[in-house]
Motif scaffolding. Structure first.
Motif, short mmCIF file in Angstrom:
data_model
loop_
_atom_site.label_atom_id
_atom_site.label_comp_id
_atom_site.label_asym_id
_atom_site.label_seq_id
_atom_site.Cartn_x
_atom_site.Cartn_y
_atom_site.Cartn_z
N ALA A 72 -38.95 1.13 6.04
CA ALA A 72 -38.74 -0.17 5.40
C ALA A 72 -37.75 -0.98 6.22
O ALA A 72 -36.84 -0.42 6.85
CB ALA A 72 -38.20 0.02 3.98
N GLY A 73 -37.91 -2.29 6.21
CA GLY A 73 -37.03 -3.14 7.00
C GLY A 73 -36.80 -4.49 6.37
O GLY A 73 -37.62 -5.00 5.60
N ALA A 74 -35.64 -5.08 6.71
CA ALA A 74 -35.30 -6.43 6.29
C ALA A 74 -34.53 -7.10 7.42
O ALA A 74 -33.82 -6.44 8.18
CB ALA A 74 -34.47 -6.41 5.01
N VAL A 75 -34.68 -8.42 7.51
CA VAL A 75 -34.10 -9.20 8.61
C VAL A 75 -33.48 -10.47 8.05
O VAL A 75 -34.10 -11.16 7.23
CB VAL A 75 -35.16 -9.59 9.66
N THR A 76 -32.26 -10.79 8.47
CA THR A 76 -31.68 -12.08 8.16
C THR A 76 -31.52 -12.88 9.45
O THR A 76 -31.57 -12.34 10.55
CB THR A 76 -30.30 -11.94 7.48
N GLY A 77 -31.29 -14.18 9.28
CA GLY A 77 -31.06 -15.03 10.44
C GLY A 77 -32.35 -15.66 10.95
O GLY A 77 -33.32 -15.84 10.21
N TRP A 78 -32.33 -15.97 12.25
CA TRP A 78 -33.45 -16.68 12.85
C TRP A 78 -33.69 -16.15 14.25
O TRP A 78 -33.31 -16.76 15.25
CB TRP A 78 -33.16 -18.19 12.89
N PRO A 79 -34.32 -14.96 14.36
CA PRO A 79 -34.64 -14.46 15.69
C PRO A 79 -35.70 -15.33 16.35
O PRO A 79 -36.61 -15.84 15.69
CB PRO A 79 -35.17 -13.04 15.42
N THR A 80 -35.57 -15.52 17.64
CA THR A 80 -36.53 -16.32 18.39
C THR A 80 -37.15 -15.47 19.50
O THR A 80 -36.80 -14.31 19.68
CB THR A 80 -35.84 -17.57 18.99
N GLY A 81 -38.08 -16.07 20.22
CA GLY A 81 -38.74 -15.35 21.31
C GLY A 81 -39.68 -14.27 20.79
O GLY A 81 -39.84 -13.21 21.42
N LEU A 82 -40.33 -14.52 19.65
CA LEU A 82 -41.17 -13.49 19.03
C LEU A 82 -42.60 -13.47 19.59
O LEU A 82 -43.32 -12.49 19.38
CB LEU A 82 -41.23 -13.70 17.51
N ASP A 83 -42.98 -14.50 20.30
CA ASP A 83 -44.36 -14.54 20.82
C ASP A 83 -44.63 -13.39 21.78
O ASP A 83 -45.72 -12.81 21.77
CB ASP A 83 -44.61 -15.88 21.53
N THR A 84 -43.63 -13.06 22.60
CA THR A 84 -43.81 -11.95 23.55
C THR A 84 -44.01 -10.63 22.81
O THR A 84 -44.86 -9.81 23.17
CB THR A 84 -42.60 -11.85 24.49
#
Length: 611
Positions: A72-84
């Motif tokens: 299970a996972g959770a993420v906060t914030g705004w990670p970028t560069g996800l296309d790669t």
């Protein structure tokens, strides 16, 4: 911001503890006002509060069930560069990965490659992953530590979360503060860690793993010292390209839900100009900009403020064609006891610059009232492009301590801004001179130099390193308003590049942050390009010192005020009776502000001091 909490317990069955997890999660409602979800398994639980920026909002935590085990996972914030990352996953996960949310993307990447995908991410983020196959928790923060994760160990496991208050909602966690914690809470501009006894914080660029045997940690990135071989023109062009890339990656899909906090300084003006340019290229917009000012308060120049923000911000807004709003605050707004408590709860510890921080707090709440979800800001320019006061004052550079501590001492505050009312017993218990000396020695010992750097260049690199690693950005006021802060200057590739730009190049043309100024020179008015650094506005209305006088007098008169054991009551009484000094002396005002905040913190959080 969104917010996450978690509880790992190797002795209890957490499936029976859902109410506690719900209670912990609810403390982060202000970070994630749009949705709440809780996932509970036998030894692990995750809670999540969602700030819905794009529609539809991603459901978190994301869970993959693998027989009787789950990841299970959770993420906060705004990670970028996800296309790669999506492109790498597509051959193994199929085209469905193109519409996967961030948490799902990270969980599936983790299942394929473990944590090796993390260093390639950009942006601001915090990740929590529970691996039920091995009963291991993985906590990760972004390169520059823009999203926090605090934790405290329990007798049989661990609780963690985006804010300290989430941990304090757990029945086995108590608000105890020892001397080390109080030093963290009140010392001037050093990194704020857990503060409460037993609390820790995952470090910037850290992957921290916790299981039955304890912690394993690794750093996946740090500042490195390298020769800067680019000439001035190439340096300027590189900074422009990197900053424009970061702005582009951080822009919200719906520009009507975002704004730029525009001070008219070079940092926020750079971000605003590049954002407006990108929105024009996309054919969307216009950009919205907000500027803080105080009604019925004449601007007065002081050691931190050279010019009034408002006219410069208006010039920028006109040049870039933004929809500009001047937020004029009343002095009594920041004295409102409800606002004071809200400001405290946004940080979970006292602030020493109450009037400045609260003006920002109130302004971003106005933005949230108008439907904004994302705020751009220029935070980081002073840190990374050598714009802070101490970069240009030789006595501060050569002081032998943190230059911001040296600045406080220069203006009569021996132990740092706000500490002037602490009594002899408190100062003895805290031993701030030794604390500062030890922390400074540790920090300086981390700096790597180039062989060819002369003594002055080494001093400037040291100051840059201290700023980059010890001067953190606190986004608590934005989170408290249900807003996500994005500061495009805080892009690790850009700040790594800027760290190695020589000081002489940063000050080309005899003005601070020259490289950044030149990088956006085609986008901004000349007046803004030549404007020297000026701190956030404060009220100069007589109502503010009069309000502080009433509050400190009430503390002196109240035998139950918890802060009384920490302060010199005679000095506090003298200040309570000296309104002219509170009106003119910023150091005295800072002392009163910290004392009032400490008193409220000790009372509201039921802090048990153990000095």
């Amino acid at each position: 911001m969104s917010g996450l909490v978690g509880w790992i317990d190797f002795a209890r069955d957490l499936e029976r503890q859902r109410p506690t997890v719900i209670t912990m999660t609810a403390t982060l409602a202000q970070r994630g006002p749009d949705a709440e979800a809780v996932w509970v398994s036998r030894h692990a639980a995750l809670g999540y509060r969602t700030l819905a920026i794009d529609e539809p909002a991603e459901a978190q935590p994301f869970v993959v069930n693998l027989g009787d085990r789950a990841v299970a996972g959770a993420v906060t914030g705004w990670p970028t560069g996800l296309d790669t990352l999506r492109a790498k996953l597509r051959p193994v996960e199929g085209a469905g990965i193109d519409t996967a949310g961030t948490a799902e993307l990270f969980v599936r990447a983790y299942l394929r490659w473990g944590t090796t995908f993390v260093p390639e991410l950009t942006g601001t983020f915090a990740i929590a992953l529970w691996d039920g196959r091995t009963d291991e928790l993985v906590l990760v923060r972004d390169h520059l530590g823009g999203q926090p994760i605090y934790y405290v160990e329990t007798p049989t496991g661990l609780v963690f979360g985006s804010e300290r208050k989430a941990l304090l909602a757990h029945p086995e966690v108590h608000p105890r503060v020892d001397a080390a914690g109080l030093r963290e809470a009140i010392s001037q501009a050093l990194p704020h860690g857990g503060i409460f006894g037993g609390f820790g914080r995952v470090g910037a660029a850290e992957i921290a793993r916790f299981d039955r045997s304890g912690w394993r940690r690794e750093r996946y990135w740090k500042f490195t010292t390298e020769p800067h071989t680019d000439d001035y023109e190439t340096t300027v062009a590189t900074v422009r390209d990197m900053l424009a890339t970061s702005v582009r990656q951080n822009l919200a899909d719906d520009p009507s839900r975002m704004l730029v906090m525009l001070s008219g300084g070079i940092d926020s003006s750079s971000v605003a100009a590049l954002a407006a340019e990108e929105l024009r290229r996309r054919g969307t917009g216009p950009l919205r900009t907000f500027t803080i000012d105080f009604a019925r308060s004449e601007f007065q120049a002081d050691v931190m403020r050279s010019t009034n923000d408002t006219p410069f911000a208006q010039q920028v807004a006109e040049r870039i064609g933004s929809r500009h709003t001047l937020v004029e605050l009343e002095t009594n707004d920041i004295l409102d006891p409800v606002v004071r408590l809200g400001m405290l709860r946004s940080k979970d510890f006292p602030t020493r610059q109450y009037d400045m921080d609260t003006a920002q707090y109130l302004t971003v709440h106005r933005a949230a009232e108008q439907g904004c979800k994302v705020v751009f800001a220029g935070y980081g320019g002073d840190k990374y492009f050598q714009g802070a006061t101490w970069y240009t004052h030789r006595d501060l550079v050569e002081s032998g301590t943190f230059p911001w501590i040296a600045l406080a001492r220069k203006h009569g505050s021996r132990h740092g801004f706000g500490t002037g009312l602490l009594n002899a017993g408190t100062l003895a218990a805290l031993d701030l001179p030794t604390y500062y000396a030890d922390e400074y020695a540790t920090a300086v010992g981390e700096v790597e130099f180039l062989p060819e750097e002369d003594p002055w260049q080494r001093k400037m690199r040291t100051i840059a390193y201290l700023m980059n690693t010890r001067f953190s950005i606190d986004a608590g006021s934005y989170a408290a308003a249900g807003l996500q802060l994005r500061s495009p200057i805080n892009y690790h590739r850009l700040v790594q590049y800027a760290y190695n730009i020589p000081n002489a190049m940063h000050n080309t043309g005899d003005i601070e942050k020259a490289v950044l100024r030149q990088a956006v020179a085609d986008l901004l008015p000349e007046s803004v390009l030549r404007r020297h650094r000026s701190a956030s506005p404060v009220s100069n209305n007589a109502d503010y010192p009069a309000g502080l006088q009433r509050e400190i007098a009430a503390i002196v008169a109240d035998p139950q005020a918890p802060v009384r054991e920490l302060i010199d009551l005679d000095r506090a009484a003298d200040l309570a009776g000296d309104l002219p000094r509170l009106a003119k002396d910023r150091m005295a005002r800072a002392d009163v502000e910290l004392t009032i905040q400490l008193n409220q913190w000790l009372d509201h959080y039921r802090v048990r001091l153990a000095l």
